[in-house]
Design a protein around this motif. Structure first.
Motif, PDB file in Angstrom:
ATOM      1  N   ASN A 218       0.165 -14.286  -4.459  1.00 50.71           N
ATOM      2  CA  ASN A 218       0.866 -13.196  -5.120  1.00 50.71           C
ATOM      3  C   ASN A 218      -0.096 -12.390  -5.981  1.00 50.71           C
ATOM      4  N   SER A 219       0.294 -11.179  -6.298  1.00 54.28           N
ATOM      5  CA  SER A 219      -0.451 -10.399  -7.280  1.00 54.28           C
ATOM      6  C   SER A 219       0.479 -10.207  -8.465  1.00 54.28           C
ATOM      7  N   ALA A 220      -0.048  -9.552  -9.498  1.00 54.91           N
ATOM      8  CA  ALA A 220       0.772  -9.351 -10.705  1.00 54.91           C
ATOM      9  C   ALA A 220       2.012  -8.531 -10.382  1.00 54.91           C
ATOM     10  N   VAL A 221       1.945  -7.781  -9.304  1.00 49.60           N
ATOM     11  CA  VAL A 221       3.012  -6.831  -9.018  1.00 49.60           C
ATOM     12  C   VAL A 221       4.123  -7.426  -8.162  1.00 49.60           C
ATOM     13  N   SER A 222       3.777  -8.451  -7.359  1.00 47.02           N
ATOM     14  CA  SER A 222       4.719  -8.789  -6.295  1.00 47.02           C
ATOM     15  C   SER A 222       4.729 -10.267  -5.939  1.00 47.02           C
ATOM     16  N   SER A 223       5.796 -10.713  -5.386  1.00 47.04           N
ATOM     17  CA  SER A 223       6.012 -11.983  -4.678  1.00 47.04           C
ATOM     18  C   SER A 223       6.069 -13.258  -5.529  1.00 47.04           C
ATOM     19  N   SER A 224       6.795 -14.246  -4.994  1.00 49.45           N
ATOM     20  CA  SER A 224       7.089 -15.479  -5.714  1.00 49.45           C
ATOM     21  C   SER A 224       6.404 -16.670  -5.057  1.00 49.45           C
TER      22      SER A 224
ATOM     23  N   ASP B 231      -2.456   8.439  10.605  1.00 45.27           N
ATOM     24  CA  ASP B 231      -0.995   8.405  10.584  1.00 45.27           C
ATOM     25  C   ASP B 231      -0.508   8.423   9.132  1.00 45.27           C
ATOM     26  N   PRO B 232      -0.478   9.630   8.550  1.00 42.35           N
ATOM     27  CA  PRO B 232      -0.092   9.742   7.138  1.00 42.35           C
ATOM     28  C   PRO B 232       1.284   9.147   6.838  1.00 42.35           C
ATOM     29  N   ASP B 233       2.210   9.308   7.750  1.00 40.30           N
ATOM     30  CA  ASP B 233       3.580   8.859   7.489  1.00 40.30           C
ATOM     31  C   ASP B 233       3.631   7.348   7.276  1.00 40.30           C
ATOM     32  N   THR B 234       2.971   6.610   8.154  1.00 42.35           N
ATOM     33  CA  THR B 234       3.032   5.152   8.055  1.00 42.35           C
ATOM     34  C   THR B 234       2.223   4.642   6.866  1.00 42.35           C
ATOM     35  N   ALA B 235       1.070   5.254   6.612  1.00 48.86           N
ATOM     36  CA  ALA B 235       0.272   4.832   5.457  1.00 48.86           C
ATOM     37  C   ALA B 235       1.089   4.988   4.170  1.00 48.86           C
ATOM     38  N   ARG B 236       1.745   6.123   4.049  1.00 45.73           N
ATOM     39  CA  ARG B 236       2.558   6.381   2.858  1.00 45.73           C
ATOM     40  C   ARG B 236       3.722   5.391   2.757  1.00 45.73           C
ATOM     41  N   GLU B 237       4.350   5.166   3.904  1.00 47.76           N
ATOM     42  CA  GLU B 237       5.502   4.264   3.933  1.00 47.76           C
ATOM     43  C   GLU B 237       5.101   2.852   3.490  1.00 47.76           C
ATOM     44  N   TYR B 238       3.981   2.375   3.994  1.00 47.61           N
ATOM     45  CA  TYR B 238       3.526   1.024   3.628  1.00 47.61           C
ATOM     46  C   TYR B 238       3.193   0.943   2.142  1.00 47.61           C
TER      47      TYR B 238
ATOM     48  N   PHE C  27      -4.656   1.560  -9.026  1.00 46.01           N
ATOM     49  CA  PHE C  27      -4.511   0.247  -8.396  1.00 46.01           C
ATOM     50  C   PHE C  27      -3.370   0.353  -7.389  1.00 46.01           C
ATOM     51  N   CYS C  28      -3.202  -0.706  -6.578  1.00 49.85           N
ATOM     52  CA  CYS C  28      -2.009  -0.808  -5.742  1.00 49.85           C
ATOM     53  C   CYS C  28      -1.493  -2.239  -5.829  1.00 49.85           C
ATOM     54  N   SER C  29      -0.430  -2.554  -5.102  1.00 49.56           N
ATOM     55  CA  SER C  29       0.191  -3.872  -5.229  1.00 49.56           C
ATOM     56  C   SER C  29      -0.634  -4.966  -4.574  1.00 49.56           C
ATOM     57  N   MET C  30      -1.665  -4.591  -3.827  1.00 49.46           N
ATOM     58  CA  MET C  30      -2.470  -5.599  -3.142  1.00 49.46           C
ATOM     59  C   MET C  30      -3.178  -6.493  -4.159  1.00 49.46           C
TER      60      MET C  30
ATOM     61  N   VAL D  18      -7.052  -9.333   8.491  1.00 49.78           N
ATOM     62  CA  VAL D  18      -6.685  -8.132   7.755  1.00 49.78           C
ATOM     63  C   VAL D  18      -5.293  -7.778   8.255  1.00 49.78           C
ATOM     64  N   THR D  19      -4.406  -7.427   7.364  1.00 48.01           N
ATOM     65  CA  THR D  19      -3.042  -7.091   7.792  1.00 48.01           C
ATOM     66  C   THR D  19      -2.853  -5.569   7.806  1.00 48.01           C
ATOM     67  N   PRO D  20      -1.746  -5.108   8.366  1.00 51.60           N
ATOM     68  CA  PRO D  20      -1.488  -3.658   8.369  1.00 51.60           C
ATOM     69  C   PRO D  20      -1.393  -3.072   6.955  1.00 51.60           C
ATOM     70  N   LYS D  21      -1.173  -3.915   5.955  1.00 50.23           N
ATOM     71  CA  LYS D  21      -1.021  -3.409   4.590  1.00 50.23           C
ATOM     72  C   LYS D  21      -2.353  -3.258   3.843  1.00 50.23           C
ATOM     73  N   GLU D  22      -3.447  -3.666   4.466  1.00 53.14           N
ATOM     74  CA  GLU D  22      -4.752  -3.570   3.807  1.00 53.14           C
ATOM     75  C   GLU D  22      -4.959  -2.168   3.216  1.00 53.14           C
ATOM     76  N   HIS D  23      -5.452  -2.131   2.001  1.00 53.48           N
ATOM     77  CA  HIS D  23      -5.710  -0.891   1.251  1.00 53.48           C
ATOM     78  C   HIS D  23      -4.432  -0.237   0.721  1.00 53.48           C
ATOM     79  N   LEU D  24      -3.262  -0.780   1.061  1.00 51.25           N
ATOM     80  CA  LEU D  24      -2.021  -0.089   0.711  1.00 51.25           C
ATOM     81  C   LEU D  24      -1.083  -0.922  -0.146  1.00 51.25           C
ATOM     82  N   GLY D  25      -1.086  -2.243   0.058  1.00 48.48           N
ATOM     83  CA  GLY D  25      -0.156  -3.075  -0.699  1.00 48.48           C
ATOM     84  C   GLY D  25      -0.247  -4.517  -0.262  1.00 48.48           C
ATOM     85  N   LEU D  26       0.606  -5.356  -0.861  1.00 47.37           N
ATOM     86  CA  LEU D  26       0.590  -6.784  -0.558  1.00 47.37           C
ATOM     87  C   LEU D  26       1.372  -7.036   0.734  1.00 47.37           C
ATOM     88  N   PRO D  27       0.791  -7.806   1.663  1.00 43.58           N
ATOM     89  CA  PRO D  27       1.483  -8.050   2.934  1.00 43.58           C
ATOM     90  C   PRO D  27       2.743  -8.887   2.762  1.00 43.58           C
ATOM     91  N   ASN D  28       3.753  -8.588   3.559  1.00 42.02           N
ATOM     92  CA  ASN D  28       4.939  -9.442   3.595  1.00 42.02           C
ATOM     93  C   ASN D  28       4.815 -10.391   4.800  1.00 42.02           C
TER      94      ASN D  28
END
Lengths: 558, 558
Positions: B165-171, A481-488, A503-506, B419-429
């Motif tokens: 938090n990571s360097a990029v996000s969250s308080s 699901d490219p759309d959701t991966a990109r969106e996240y 890197f990413c925000s994770m 593991v959250t839906p944001k894994e590999h993509l960003g920091l989970p909210n």
């Protein structure tokens, strides 16, 4: 690469407005591509979805979406899809012209050749598996619009998406769009389970526009004809409904012919009784009339009808368990034994058969279902609904069931009927359909990996390589699901430079293991440090050299 | 029953505003209840979440949420939670006062008695399993706010939620609320993986307010102290960081002491190299200095520090596979053998140990991980991250990993890191945290069912019974996420009467198998038709009687 995500193509139907728009255009990052395959002098155009990568390579994946994702195709819902298979010959054969009879008599049909190309296997394997009854090709002669596909344990695990309105909700337009939408994301077949008004018309629209096989449960429409009273059903009403649907082109039909009168009390003791709609209808009929099921007593005539069109039986599990407590019980397995008898009868008429399975089953009881089905039903393809591995998570039953689905597919189930987040709660909408399809693609693909299906791991490797090399766009486009991966990803790092960032925000830049790990690898490869002996022999020296170079690879990205 | 869904309780902190609000109040349909348990003359108040049913019964479930869901509790984030365990005695023992040493010397601690009540097992079983090293009780003496819990394969499978938090996000505020939020939905432990600013202060807020054990990876903070350059790390900086965190009350610490110099080249050949942050940091350090890991060479001193506080080791798998291609490879299993050696050493110091596991593993290679871990690490509790059963679904990795998690837990893994839906993509909210927790509760509970854990199936049965009896409200409230189940149901049938209707929008009234099936059951039970012999003997007669009654049970609901 396409610049649009999902475009809705307005289509004027001219008729009394049942269908307005469906989703067209390729999935982000992909283009429709046709592989040309020669079969007995005919050129078959076998579709793949080609994912173009940023490194100049491409990756082709199995494509269920039909012409809707072909940017060059003209979509006219009123005219329907091109009648692809009408141009193909139907070889003479002893008995009814079914894929099973052709296969048994050594004939590789165009459908088989087409499927072999899609699956990356030999046409002979396809023919062998169909001849043995271990695989089916649901392809009603009167649904020539469908692109041939196969269901069998030696091939990629398939998924089905249920659509269809109920008395309470949704219109024809919504249902046609759900079909297009479900196949866009990977549904290999769809079942139209409509039970409300306009059943016939809804099905006609779906069939004429569906690039995948369409299944139904004819008893639903038959019940509508008797105003919803199961006791008023008759064999004649049912038979006529089957013929009506056969003429329209339905490719496979769920028939709950294994719910016998004597099994009904077995279900009475259960926590959740009978949870199959068809099963409960037939149980009610049997009990009210104290007669054996008319589906069972007229099964031979039913076989003759299905053979004529080459409709595949999907022998329904009307007594499947509806809760963990009821799994693998006497009612369920008694019916399965009867389905085994019916399988033999159907095949003697040249009719292809698959067997439906549960339902709700705890993990430790799943494999037994496959073992028994294969033993009793001559390894006819197993087609299961999940099963849900627990009952306690309504609103997440796509997940509870994906766990069971992955395990049962690993054990040999050939097709998985999807479950959406709305299961047990209401009718799924378009978003639910997508989540259900993607979740089941995960279960099916996980099983393909576990079965070491040829080509399955190639996609994992391509995506992981893209991930490791920080080709974010390729990672998105190679995903289900490219759309959701990109969106996240973009939620926290939306800017375009982030698409090439290491890197990413994770974890942020300093803690990116992938980045550090790449540095380590580059260093090790450069210095030939690729095995334990090498490092033990030469590391002291290399380390000094590395220090001389200023430890550059480990400097933090600021 | 509470009338509010989720209320946010504004809390003035007085400090420089790090925390403003956290979620308080019970989950819909539940109340906090305390079971009073006597242990050596002390009364322990063991929390359960009591779900009140509409039929006058109630159902109690394991409760991880602490005082936040107690409507009578006063929450003061600045003061922190009550220091529950400070009032409990710490019996004299040979060696450092750890749960392991107490258990070995035959002492059942208050923590063990409390856990036995939570799990519904005998205190002796708890003591036995801890003494054998097959279970751990992560409970730093300096985190008296935590409600004792156990991690071991004979107990309910636990789940961990990562926050930070990571360097990029969250308080800080967001992170404290994520902790409260994660435990509300069922997280048994949380790990604070903060890597940005204010690591110490964030952790202090989390610890003083966390009712569950808190884990960390001390190397992250150590790396911040050397400005992100792994080569600048030293044993002294690391040790001081461990002591700083130990004093704050961290209950378990991930230590990647198994990443040895000679293993680094093994990872260089992989598709995705080293994907553990701690693993990649230590690999970089080893290679740069060409020295053995300072975590390995100073492991004995580390054991002495952890023993003093009764901090549990979570021996990290720094070389876990980051892709399907790398699963079960030489690098991974070489490290696991070293973790086995370290397990023996830690236990000789009286320190409790669990072992971290993968990662990314196809289904057919999952069980081997558990088998080998148990063989090499004396059955120390296994604590795995998923594993993901495929790489191809970023944005759905809570699902890809729940499949692997359920299977690995069935095989004996004691705790699952979500593991959250944001894994590999960003920091989970916050929403991602909830989805991750619920998904992992599904995996854990599915495994409890498959292991036939005492009491596990009771909840499935209660929910399924409510479903079959059309007690919609009970079905929602017994589920893992009542709010979402209700919301999905109400999308199509929002009115209050639908909460007692004998159908939903999925099938509509005429096709509700549950309704028809109930009618069948009622009839069969009334007439004693509960086994096959009965029906064969008496059905003809009963059927006539049923027909006389006008087939009433089958009349359609209009």
């Amino acid at each position: 690469m396409s610049s649009s995500r999902v475009s809705s193509s307005p289509v004027s139907t001219g008729k009394s407005g049942p269908v307005d728009t469906v989703t067209t255009g390729p999935i982000e990052g992909s283009v429709k591509h046709y592989e040309q395959v020669e079969a007995d002098g005919t050129i078959l155009n076998v579709p793949v979805r080609r994912i173009n990568l940023t490194n100049g390579e491409h990756f082709d994946v199995y494509d269920t979406s039909g012409p809707y994702t072909d940017a060059t195709a003209t979509i006219d819902l009123e005219a329907g899809l091109p009648k692809l298979r009408d141009a193909w010959d139907k070889p003479q054969v002893d008995g009814p012209p079914t894929q099973l009879n052709w296969a048994r008599q050594g004939i590789v049909t165009k459908e088989m050749a087409y499927i072999a190309a899609r699956e990356g296997v030999s046409p002979e394997l396809v023919r062998d598996e169909v001849a043995a009854g271990r695989a089916v090709i649901p392809a009603n002669h009167r649904h020539p619009e469908s692109e041939p596909m196969i269901i069998g344990k030696k091939f990629a695990v398939k998924i089905n998406a249920n659509i269809g309105n109920s008395a309470v909700s949704s219109s024809i337009a919504e249902e046609v769009e759900k079909m297009v939408w479900a196949t866009r994301w990977g549904a290999d077949t769809i079942m139209d389970l409509s039970t409300g008004k306009n059943i016939h018309e809804t099905r006609e629209w779906i069939l004429r526009n569906s690039p995948v096989p369409v299944g139904t449960v004819p008893i639903y429409q038959a019940l509508e004809k008797v105003n919803g009273d199961p006791t008023k059903l008759t064999w004649e009403i049912y038979r006529d409904t089957v013929i009506e649907q056969a003429e329209q082109g339905v490719d496979y039909m769920t028939v709950h012919a294994g719910v016998l009168l004597r099994y009904v009390p077995l279900a009475a003791k259960r926590v959740t009784g009978i949870v199959s709609r068809g099963g409960s209808i037939m149980a009610a009929w049997c009990l009210a009339h104290h007669q054996e099921s008319f589906l069972y007593t007229n099964f031979a005539e039913l076989c003759e009808i299905l053979a004529k069109y080459d409709i595949t039986f999907s022998l329904g599990d009307g007594l499947r368990p509806g809760s963990i407590a009821d799994a693998n019980d006497e009612a369920q397995f008694a019916e399965l034994r009867t389905l085994g008898e019916l399988t033999k009868i159907a095949k003697s008429y040249g009719v292809q058969v698959m067997i439906e399975g549960p339902g709700h089953v705890p993990m430790h009881k799943i494999v037994e279902n496959v073992r028994l089905e294969e033993e009793l039903c001559e390894e006819a393809p197993f087609y299961t609904l999940g099963p849900l591995a627990t009952d306690i998570a309504p609103a997440y039953d796509h997940i509870t069931s994906a766990i069971g689905a992955a395990i049962i597919a690993q054990a040999g189930t050939a097709m998985l009927c999807y479950v959406t987040p709305k299961e047990h709660l209401g009718l799924p909408n378009r978003d639910d359909v997508k989540v259900g399809v993607i979740t089941y693609k995960i279960a099916a693909h996980s099983a393909d990996l576990a079965k070491q299906h040829p080509r399955a791991q190639d996609r994992d490797n391509a995506l992981s390589k893209a991930r490791f090399e920080f080709r974010w766009t390729d990672q998105f486009n190679l995903s289900l699901d490219p759309d959701t991966a990109r969106e996240y990803h973009d939620e926290t790092l939306p800017a375009e430079p982030a698409k090439t960032a290491h890197f990413c925000s994770m974890c942020g830049p300093k803690f990116c293991s992938m980045r550090i790990s790449q540095d380590v690898r580059d260093y090790a490869e450069k210095h030939g440090l690729t095995d334990v002996n090498a490092i033990e022999a030469g590391m002291a020296e290399k380390s000094a050299e590395f220090a001389d170079a200023g430890n550059k690879v480990y400097l933090p990205v600021v």
